[in-house]
Structures are given as C-alpha cells and as structure tokens.
Design a protein around this motif. Structure first.
Motif, PDB file in Angstrom:
ATOM      1  N   ARG A 119       0.828  -1.210   0.000  1.00 16.23           N
ATOM      2  CA  ARG A 119       0.000   0.000   0.000  1.00 16.23           C
ATOM      3  C   ARG A 119       0.858   1.253   0.000  1.00 16.23           C
ATOM      4  NH1 ARG A 119      -1.802   3.911   3.214  1.00 16.23           N
ATOM      5  NH2 ARG A 119      -0.471   3.198   4.922  1.00 16.23           N
ATOM      6  N   VAL A 120       1.856   1.275   0.881  1.00 12.33           N
ATOM      7  CA  VAL A 120       2.726   2.448   0.983  1.00 12.33           C
ATOM      8  C   VAL A 120       3.567   2.612  -0.287  1.00 12.33           C
ATOM      9  CG1 VAL A 120       4.656   3.459   2.251  1.00 12.33           C
ATOM     10  CG2 VAL A 120       2.775   2.354   3.503  1.00 12.33           C
ATOM     11  N   GLU A 169      13.473  13.034   6.483  1.00 19.52           N
ATOM     12  CA  GLU A 169      14.170  13.492   5.284  1.00 19.52           C
ATOM     13  C   GLU A 169      13.692  14.893   4.936  1.00 19.52           C
ATOM     14  OE1 GLU A 169      14.838   9.113   3.159  1.00 19.52           O
ATOM     15  OE2 GLU A 169      13.612  10.656   2.180  1.00 19.52           O
ATOM     16  N   PHE A 170      14.640  15.730   4.467  1.00 14.30           N
ATOM     17  CA  PHE A 170      14.336  17.112   4.142  1.00 14.30           C
ATOM     18  C   PHE A 170      14.760  17.377   2.698  1.00 14.30           C
ATOM     19  CE2 PHE A 170      13.676  18.481   8.554  1.00 14.30           C
ATOM     20  CZ  PHE A 170      14.323  17.471   9.234  1.00 14.30           C
ATOM     21  N   ASN A 219       2.457  11.338   6.847  1.00 16.68           N
ATOM     22  CA  ASN A 219       3.866  11.297   7.206  1.00 16.68           C
ATOM     23  C   ASN A 219       4.703  12.284   6.398  1.00 16.68           C
ATOM     24  OD1 ASN A 219       3.510   9.351   9.161  1.00 16.68           O
ATOM     25  ND2 ASN A 219       3.892   7.653   7.790  1.00 16.68           N
ATOM     26  N   THR A 220       4.053  13.183   5.691  1.00  9.70           N
ATOM     27  CA  THR A 220       4.754  14.200   4.913  1.00  9.70           C
ATOM     28  C   THR A 220       4.105  15.558   5.149  1.00  9.70           C
ATOM     29  OG1 THR A 220       5.346  12.615   3.168  1.00  9.70           O
ATOM     30  CG2 THR A 220       5.422  14.952   2.596  1.00  9.70           C
ATOM     31  N   ILE A 221       4.937  16.579   5.364  1.00 10.44           N
ATOM     32  CA  ILE A 221       4.416  17.946   5.439  1.00 10.44           C
ATOM     33  C   ILE A 221       5.255  18.840   4.532  1.00 10.44           C
ATOM     34  CG2 ILE A 221       3.557  17.667   7.793  1.00 10.44           C
ATOM     35  CD1 ILE A 221       5.943  19.470   8.683  1.00 10.44           C
ATOM     36  N   SER A 278       9.664   8.535   8.204  1.00  9.71           N
ATOM     37  CA  SER A 278       9.608   7.112   7.870  1.00  9.71           C
ATOM     38  C   SER A 278       9.565   6.313   9.171  1.00  9.71           C
ATOM     39  CB  SER A 278      10.832   6.688   7.060  1.00  9.71           C
ATOM     40  OG  SER A 278      10.888   7.415   5.852  1.00  9.71           O
ATOM     41  N   GLU A 279       8.513   5.494   9.324  1.00 12.65           N
ATOM     42  CA  GLU A 279       8.360   4.732  10.555  1.00 12.65           C
ATOM     43  C   GLU A 279       9.234   3.487  10.538  1.00 12.65           C
ATOM     44  OE1 GLU A 279       3.789   5.108  10.343  1.00 12.65           O
ATOM     45  OE2 GLU A 279       4.291   4.899  12.450  1.00 12.65           O
TER      46      GLU A 279
END
Length: 435
Positions: free
Chosen positions: A111-112, A333-334, A346-348, A434-435
């Motif tokens: 899914r991810v 991560e940036f 999990n993303t902004i 990331s988990e």
C-alpha cells in the motif's frame, strides 16, 4: 445485494468511494464477490494475491485464476509467494497465524510503496460469528468478544454486514466464478469445525441468528466503549507520571469494583503476558517485579510503578540546515520541492524561510502549545492528545519537530499552521517521516 452494499458504503464507509484501494483476493467466493462489487461501483482498485505455498498445485492454480481474471479486466495485479510453513517453524508460530502476519505485513508494504489509501478484505458476517466462538472457547475479554472491526487503521472490511448465504446467492445470480479451498472442508481446523458443525445448528435453531448476533455485538461494543471511558477517567485521576515512570495509586485501584479490568486496560499495550501475576501484584510484597520485553512493572509500597527496561533515547536532538536526513531517534528526510500534492500524514510542506536553525527533535513537555494546521489560534498539546485519545505511552513516544520554541510538526499527526505554504512562500521544504 448490490443496492444493500452501496447503501452500506454510503452510510458507513463513504470515504472509500474516492480513494485508491487494494483488494485482498484469495480467489475464494467472498473475495471474488467483493472484487465484483468494487467493479460495479467503479472504484479505483488493484488486487493483491498471496500464494502461501501450503496446498501445492492447488495454491498455484488459485494464483493463476486470480491473475488471469485481473489481466482480462485490466485490473492491476500484485503477487507475493511465501514459504509459509518454513517461516512458521523458524519463528515458532502456528501456520495460520504466520500466514496472517505475512499477509498483512505485505499488504501494508504494498500500500505504501504503490501509493494506495486502503486495503479491503472480504470478511463477512459468518466470519465474525466464527471468530467470536473461537475466542469464547479459548477464554477472552472485551477485545475478543466485540468481533472483527469494520475498520482497523487502513484495513477496511466492507462485507461485514452480509452473510455467507447472501454472498453465495449474489455469486450465483451474477455467474461469478471462484476457487474452492479444499482445506475448508476439513474439520481439522477449529474454524472449519465451527463453520460446518456449530453454526448450522445455531441457524437452524433461529433463522435470525446472524442478525441477532450482530445486534449483540453492537451492544457489547457500546458497553465496552462505556467501560473504556470509565477506566480512562479513573486513570486520569490515579495514574501519575514521574519522569520516565508511571505510578498507579494502589489505594484508589483497590477501591474500584473491577481492579483487574483496569490493570488489563492500562497494561495491555506494553507487551506483558503474565496476567495472573499482574492481577496478584497489588497484594504482593513490596519490590516484586513483572517483566515484559521492554517494560518492568514494580510493586512499591503504595503504588505500581511502570518503567522502560532500557531507556536509551535522549530528550533533545538537533538538526542543522545542512542535514538532508536524520536516522536517529527517528527517520526524517528534508528536501526542497515545488510539488506539494501529497496528502500523506507522514509528509508535510513548510515555508523554509520561516524556520530557525538548528531545528530540534524532542518529546513533549508540560505547557507545550502549537497552532494546528487549518485552525485559528493555539491549542495546548495536552488538550490535543486528549482529543485524539492518546494513551500515556503514546504521549510519551510522540516526537515533535521544533523551530526555536515553536512546534513545526507533531510528527506523523498534525503540522503547525504558522509554517504553512502561502502565496508569499519562496522556498518550499518537504519533510518526510519514515516509521
């Protein structure tokens, strides 16, 4: 059935209609009917099939059947083959439980990786009744008696209101082909014995058995919700945090009518298994300990004290502007970007020019406030945790990304509105967890 299914979706699961969905398809009648219904409603779907290599040629023929079905209808098809028996032996788990773990772990990975929103499985009303009876024979509490949940995170089960008979009738009416698992006919498995010998008797005794059973589950779930609320209210008063420890007042615990239920509710997510020892701990001598893989429960004179066995993480970590990624204590991560189309929790995306470096990564502190994205004004983080029904452990483990004394992101949950992208933003920064 198509009309009843569509009404059920509209009333209970309307969000599915606009999402990308992975349908778990074994080739059996339940999953083939679910797949047909999804196509009838013109949903955006893909199919995931697991070959557990447990039935030799029959397993391979199931795989071919589902693959060919998808190819004929141009449905995206994903396959994973598992050496289930060997893996079960390695980890010392039953084949059925191993297959379940392998299946759901792969579904989530898929899914991810492929960018889908939800996973649909074809559990139906008879499955719920069978699971209830299995748990009942083993001895269980609320969690085992309230059935298979309609939704568990990203896993959704849209066929739960429908009986096996309704599904069989629909398959016959629309000439839906399916594969019959030969192992379903063997009473060696407890579920099969209940399916073939117990449920038919109950249905003969009362043709409305399944409908009445679903009502009973609803009543049980409502009672469980009430009990959970009452326990949470009690813990709010009797449980206190001291540094990295949680102290439960034994005087208040022993004054409650069901102290064992409270202990189970409090500790069930910490990995403890010696429940009889835990239930007797309030009367044990001071200093007695019970161990879970990552936690210790200690009987002190007037309290039960819970603490981590190995406290390894620091309270604050710094992130310099030159850091493109962070791997400890969590992975971030940036990167600069012009595309802000993701809706992944999990993303902004933030305005890079509003950040003061070094950024800090820390756990929450008493008095923390932030400005939840999309809302006017500030909110205490403790109030946000309460509204989101965080457990005490979840609060302790929630990481915050901060710029100076401002929270940028309650990581994986909610961004801060003060750092959002606007028409005046010159540099857009994408931050991924990331988990």
């Amino acid at each position: 059935m198509i009309n009843a299914f569509q009404n059920h979706i509209s009333q209970q699961l309307p969000f599915l209609q606009t999402k990308k969905l992975i349908v778990a398809v074994s080739g059996g009648i339940d999953s083939m009917v679910l797949l047909e219904l999804c196509q009838q409603l013109d949903w955006s779907i893909a199919v995931a099939h697991c070959n557990f290599s447990l039935r030799g040629l029959e397993s391979d023929e199931d795989e071919i059947f589902v693959r060919d079905y998808c190819q004929e209808r141009k449905i995206p098809f994903f396959l994973n083959r598992f050496n289930t028996a060997e893996f079960a032996e390695q980890i010392g788990m039953s084949i059925q439980m191993t297959a379940r773990q392998l299946r759901y772990d792969w579904f989530e990975t898929l899914r991810v990786r492929e960018g889908y929103d939800y996973i649909l499985t074809a559990h139906q009303a008879d499955d719920v009744a069978e699971t209830f009876l299995i748990n009942l024979t083993r001895g269980t509490g609320w969690d085992g008696l309230t059935g298979i949940p309609q939704q568990n995170g990203v896993v959704v089960r849209p066929l739960l209101p429908f009986s096996r008979k309704e599904i069989e009738n629909y398959a016959a009416e629309y000439l839906i082909s399916w594969r019959e698992d030969s192992s379903n006919a063997e009473n060696y498995y407890q579920r099969n014995a209940l399916r073939h010998e117990v449920l038919p008797v109950l249905k003969d005794m009362n043709p409305l058995f399944l409908a009445n059973f679903q009502k009973t589950l609803l009543y049980l779930q409502e009672t469980k919700n009430l009990a959970d609320w009452a326990v949470a209210q009690f813990l709010e008063k009797a449980l206190r945090q001291h540094g990295n420890e949680f102290h439960l007042d034994l005087y208040q615990l022993n004054a409650m009518p069901a102290p064992r239920a409270i202990l189970y509710y409090w500790l069930k997510s910490y990995g403890f298994t010696a429940w009889d020892d835990i239930y007797h701990l309030p009367e044990a001598e001071s200093g007695k300990q019970i161990f879970a893989p990552d936690f210790v429960l200690l009987k002190n004179r007037t309290h039960l004290i819970l603490y981590a066995r190995h406290e390894v993480r620091q309270e604050v970590f710094t992130i310099e502007k030159t850091n493109l990624s962070v791997n400890f204590p969590i992975k971030l991560e940036f990167c600069s970007t012009s595309d802000i189309s993701s809706d992944d929790a999990n993303t902004i995306f933030v305005d890079a020019d509003l950040l003061d470096y070094p950024l800090t990564l820390r756990t929450w502190q008493e008095g923390d406030q932030f400005h939840p994205f999309g809302m006017n004004g500030s909110k205490k983080l403790s109030k946000y945790f309460k509204d989101e029904k965080y457990s005490l452990t979840a609060k302790e483990r929630q990481w915050l990304l901060c710029s100076g004394n401002k929270i940028v992101w309650v990581i994986g949950k909610r961004a801060d509105d003060r750092f959002k992208i606007t028409n005046n933003t010159k540099t857009k920064l994408k931050i991924t967890f990331s988990e």
